[in-house]
Scaffold this motif. Sequence first.
Motif, PDB file in Angstrom:
ATOM      1  N   PHE A 159      22.069 -11.193  12.499  1.00  0.00           N
ATOM      2  CA  PHE A 159      21.528 -11.813  13.779  1.00  0.00           C
ATOM      3  C   PHE A 159      22.534 -12.513  14.599  1.00  0.00           C
ATOM      4  CE2 PHE A 159      19.496 -15.470  15.526  1.00  0.00           C
ATOM      5  CZ  PHE A 159      18.952 -14.870  16.696  1.00  0.00           C
ATOM      6  N   PHE A 160      23.371 -13.325  13.766  1.00  0.00           N
ATOM      7  CA  PHE A 160      24.221 -14.175  14.426  1.00  0.00           C
ATOM      8  C   PHE A 160      25.439 -13.234  14.852  1.00  0.00           C
ATOM      9  CE2 PHE A 160      22.506 -17.632  11.849  1.00  0.00           C
ATOM     10  CZ  PHE A 160      22.079 -18.624  13.009  1.00  0.00           C
ATOM     11  N   ALA A 161      25.664 -12.082  14.164  1.00  0.00           N
ATOM     12  CA  ALA A 161      26.856 -11.387  14.752  1.00  0.00           C
ATOM     13  C   ALA A 161      26.513 -10.503  16.017  1.00  0.00           C
ATOM     14  CB  ALA A 161      26.987 -10.437  13.695  1.00  0.00           C
ATOM     15  N   THR A 162      25.028 -10.365  16.302  1.00  0.00           N
ATOM     16  CA  THR A 162      24.592  -9.855  17.264  1.00  0.00           C
ATOM     17  C   THR A 162      24.436 -10.545  18.595  1.00  0.00           C
ATOM     18  OG1 THR A 162      23.063  -8.440  15.906  1.00  0.00           O
ATOM     19  CG2 THR A 162      22.483  -8.228  18.076  1.00  0.00           C
ATOM     20  N   VAL A 163      23.882 -11.986  18.058  1.00  0.00           N
ATOM     21  CA  VAL A 163      24.194 -12.868  19.266  1.00  0.00           C
ATOM     22  C   VAL A 163      25.518 -13.011  19.885  1.00  0.00           C
ATOM     23  CG1 VAL A 163      24.026 -15.430  19.762  1.00  0.00           C
ATOM     24  CG2 VAL A 163      22.073 -14.371  18.179  1.00  0.00           C
ATOM     25  N   LEU A 164      26.368 -13.396  19.054  1.00  0.00           N
ATOM     26  CA  LEU A 164      27.974 -13.425  19.307  1.00  0.00           C
ATOM     27  C   LEU A 164      28.308 -11.951  20.102  1.00  0.00           C
ATOM     28  CD1 LEU A 164      30.769 -14.688  19.364  1.00  0.00           C
ATOM     29  CD2 LEU A 164      31.234 -13.621  16.901  1.00  0.00           C
ATOM     30  N   LYS A 165      28.186 -10.745  19.647  1.00  0.00           N
ATOM     31  CA  LYS A 165      28.431  -9.699  20.312  1.00  0.00           C
ATOM     32  C   LYS A 165      27.835  -9.692  21.744  1.00  0.00           C
ATOM     33  CE  LYS A 165      26.583  -6.178  18.734  1.00  0.00           C
ATOM     34  NZ  LYS A 165      26.144  -5.103  17.676  1.00  0.00           N
ATOM     35  N   THR A 166      26.619 -10.223  21.892  1.00  0.00           N
ATOM     36  CA  THR A 166      25.684 -10.131  23.169  1.00  0.00           C
ATOM     37  C   THR A 166      26.434 -11.093  24.126  1.00  0.00           C
ATOM     38  OG1 THR A 166      23.745  -9.703  22.129  1.00  0.00           O
ATOM     39  CG2 THR A 166      23.382 -10.523  24.221  1.00  0.00           C
ATOM     40  N   ILE A 167      26.808 -12.202  23.709  1.00  0.00           N
ATOM     41  CA  ILE A 167      27.528 -13.312  24.456  1.00  0.00           C
ATOM     42  C   ILE A 167      28.989 -12.684  24.997  1.00  0.00           C
ATOM     43  CG2 ILE A 167      28.814 -15.656  24.399  1.00  0.00           C
ATOM     44  CD1 ILE A 167      26.654 -16.351  22.417  1.00  0.00           C
ATOM     45  N   ILE A 168      29.736 -11.863  24.252  1.00  0.00           N
ATOM     46  CA  ILE A 168      31.008 -11.411  24.708  1.00  0.00           C
ATOM     47  C   ILE A 168      30.657 -10.324  25.574  1.00  0.00           C
ATOM     48  CG2 ILE A 168      32.940 -10.046  23.604  1.00  0.00           C
ATOM     49  CD1 ILE A 168      32.755 -11.708  21.225  1.00  0.00           C
ATOM     50  N   THR A 169      29.749  -9.550  25.465  1.00  0.00           N
ATOM     51  CA  THR A 169      29.549  -8.258  26.435  1.00  0.00           C
ATOM     52  C   THR A 169      28.999  -8.780  27.737  1.00  0.00           C
ATOM     53  OG1 THR A 169      28.596  -6.908  24.377  1.00  0.00           O
ATOM     54  CG2 THR A 169      27.997  -6.488  26.582  1.00  0.00           C
ATOM     55  N   LEU A 170      28.165  -9.969  27.599  1.00  0.00           N
ATOM     56  CA  LEU A 170      27.925 -10.495  28.794  1.00  0.00           C
ATOM     57  C   LEU A 170      28.940 -10.888  29.907  1.00  0.00           C
ATOM     58  CD1 LEU A 170      25.200 -11.290  30.652  1.00  0.00           C
ATOM     59  CD2 LEU A 170      25.061 -13.520  29.300  1.00  0.00           C
ATOM     60  N   ILE A 171      29.701 -11.638  29.043  1.00  0.00           N
ATOM     61  CA  ILE A 171      30.939 -12.293  29.618  1.00  0.00           C
ATOM     62  C   ILE A 171      31.945 -11.329  30.051  1.00  0.00           C
ATOM     63  CG2 ILE A 171      32.971 -13.828  29.433  1.00  0.00           C
ATOM     64  CD1 ILE A 171      30.890 -15.553  27.550  1.00  0.00           C
ATOM     65  N   VAL A 172      32.374 -10.419  29.288  1.00  0.00           N
ATOM     66  CA  VAL A 172      33.333  -9.749  29.333  1.00  0.00           C
ATOM     67  C   VAL A 172      33.140  -8.235  30.070  1.00  0.00           C
ATOM     68  CG1 VAL A 172      35.425  -8.124  28.140  1.00  0.00           C
ATOM     69  CG2 VAL A 172      34.643 -10.199  27.525  1.00  0.00           C
ATOM     70  N   ALA A 173      31.987  -7.559  29.702  1.00  0.00           N
ATOM     71  CA  ALA A 173      31.619  -6.252  30.265  1.00  0.00           C
ATOM     72  C   ALA A 173      30.501  -6.216  31.344  1.00  0.00           C
ATOM     73  CB  ALA A 173      31.164  -5.300  29.038  1.00  0.00           C
TER      74      ALA A 173
ATOM     75  N   THR B 280      23.981  -3.445  23.627  1.00  0.00           N
ATOM     76  CA  THR B 280      24.049  -4.601  23.122  1.00  0.00           C
ATOM     77  C   THR B 280      23.016  -5.568  23.127  1.00  0.00           C
ATOM     78  OG1 THR B 280      26.378  -4.529  22.998  1.00  0.00           O
ATOM     79  CG2 THR B 280      25.452  -6.627  22.679  1.00  0.00           C
ATOM     80  N   TYR B 281      22.469  -5.463  24.719  1.00  0.00           N
ATOM     81  CA  TYR B 281      21.185  -6.453  24.782  1.00  0.00           C
ATOM     82  C   TYR B 281      19.829  -6.013  23.863  1.00  0.00           C
ATOM     83  CZ  TYR B 281      24.346  -7.766  28.727  1.00  0.00           C
ATOM     84  OH  TYR B 281      25.480  -8.111  29.468  1.00  0.00           O
ATOM     85  N   SER B 282      19.733  -4.455  24.074  1.00  0.00           N
ATOM     86  CA  SER B 282      18.431  -3.955  23.615  1.00  0.00           C
ATOM     87  C   SER B 282      18.461  -4.389  22.071  1.00  0.00           C
ATOM     88  CB  SER B 282      18.107  -2.522  23.739  1.00  0.00           C
ATOM     89  OG  SER B 282      19.167  -1.845  23.120  1.00  0.00           O
ATOM     90  N   TYR B 283      19.613  -4.174  21.404  1.00  0.00           N
ATOM     91  CA  TYR B 283      19.773  -4.454  19.795  1.00  0.00           C
ATOM     92  C   TYR B 283      19.346  -5.827  19.749  1.00  0.00           C
ATOM     93  CZ  TYR B 283      21.829  -4.253  15.244  1.00  0.00           C
ATOM     94  OH  TYR B 283      22.293  -4.266  13.811  1.00  0.00           O
ATOM     95  N   MET B 284      19.873  -6.791  20.418  1.00  0.00           N
ATOM     96  CA  MET B 284      19.649  -8.273  20.336  1.00  0.00           C
ATOM     97  C   MET B 284      18.384  -8.443  20.614  1.00  0.00           C
ATOM     98  SD  MET B 284      20.693 -11.446  20.158  1.00  0.00           S
ATOM     99  CE  MET B 284      19.972 -12.938  20.470  1.00  0.00           C
ATOM    100  N   ALA B 285      17.490  -7.838  21.426  1.00  0.00           N
ATOM    101  CA  ALA B 285      16.206  -8.133  21.806  1.00  0.00           C
ATOM    102  C   ALA B 285      15.330  -7.603  20.441  1.00  0.00           C
ATOM    103  CB  ALA B 285      15.781  -7.413  23.075  1.00  0.00           C
TER     104      ALA B 285
END
Length: 482
Positions: A394-408, A69-74
Amino acid sequence: MSQKDDGTKKPVSETALDQRWKLQVFYLCFYGFMTQIRPGESFITPYLLGADKNFTQAEVTNVITPVLTYSYMAVLVPIFLLTDYLRYKPVLLLQSLSHISIWLLLVLGTSVLAMQLMEFFYGITMAARIAYSSYIFSLVAPSRYQRMASYSRSAVLLGVFTSSVLGQLCVTVGGVPFLTLNYISLGFVSFGLVLTLFLERPRRSLFFNRPEGAGDEAAPAELDKMAGGDTSGRTRGWREAVLCRMLRELGALARQPQLRLWSLWWVFNSAGYYLMLYYVHILWNEIYPTTDNRQVYNGGVDAASTLLGAGASFAAGYVKIRWTLWSELVIGVVTAFQAGLLLLMSTTSNIWLCYITYVLFRGSYQFLVPIAIFQIATSLSKELCALVFGVNTFFATVLKTIITLIVADKRVLGLSVHPQFYVYFGYFTLLAVVYLLAAICVGIQHSRRKQPAELALANELCQLPDEVPVQEKSLEAGAIQA
């Protein structure tokens, strides 16, 4: 004589163009099909958790997988821009090289860092998918866009299906070890790199490489109307560049209710969908931690979900309803159904029931994708359509990154896979409630608008008995005078 020459040359020219079109269709579809043949892809998680690599479930869940998720976002925005600026082919080459890097690391890597690097390259391949999906628009005439998009999409889906079935047959019937399956995948992705080398590099692209004098045509006529007035004669600086103009128009387009609704669906639902996709194989391994590779059916389940998704996408094209009235309700019902499936996935200990819920979840999502594409793209130019989907992703990826960072991520909550799926269930439940409340509001507004119209119609009907005799009398008077 010259007319005869013209008459003979024209069909030859048309035949040559037609042959070129057919060759482009065949090669692009063949390329799209072959680059999806990666039979080891469905079995990466059991391979990492099995005896071959022997990583712990916590390492795979909370340390390795989040890197994807982080690399996709970057890399998403840089690759989106480079795809157009470099005219597609270099990015497709990068995608092929990244695929090779993934399987080299899977085969040779032994450390957590190597697997994190593998996930980094996986993020690059996902971001580079935009190159293939937009490549076709730069090679063919606008009249052939729809057919070409249909052909290429079908080729990709057929490739994913074939890859999943091939992988499952190798594992279950052939007893092929996961390591050998990864060597086979490495061979296929290497062949994909060879195919990429023979792709034609387009001379133009949507934004940066446009023909001379096409700058003003990049945005549709309605954009100039929104901007207000004639823009001719002004100094053309960076504010008048194509991308800058289009970004300014996104604010105006956001006022359209249907475009706003389906864009929000794309952002919020696709974020949850891909999070489920990233972690569901870990969930399967926890529910059914078998040591017998022959009893791992990830490839067959992926094949079934691909087939159902293709069928659902096809069926969605035949749904004819009044979307301005029913969109919120349809989205709300489907999202509530998905929330129920996630709850079932989280609580069941039956692996086959988990497989079925996964297939249904993917099918329900794929059912709404073509509807969203149509609702978003129906009133936009080709360039604006690409930009809107890019912004939504892009916004979907930002949201996905935030959830991954908090949850996983282990640095924050670091939840194991079962609690994560409870979080995803709550997320989709919240979305379903919001969509259904919005559907109720739309229904109330529609009924309020309908009541004045019905009253006006009733008043007209009430006046008819008084008016008809007057008309009849005037007709009789005219008859007498005649």
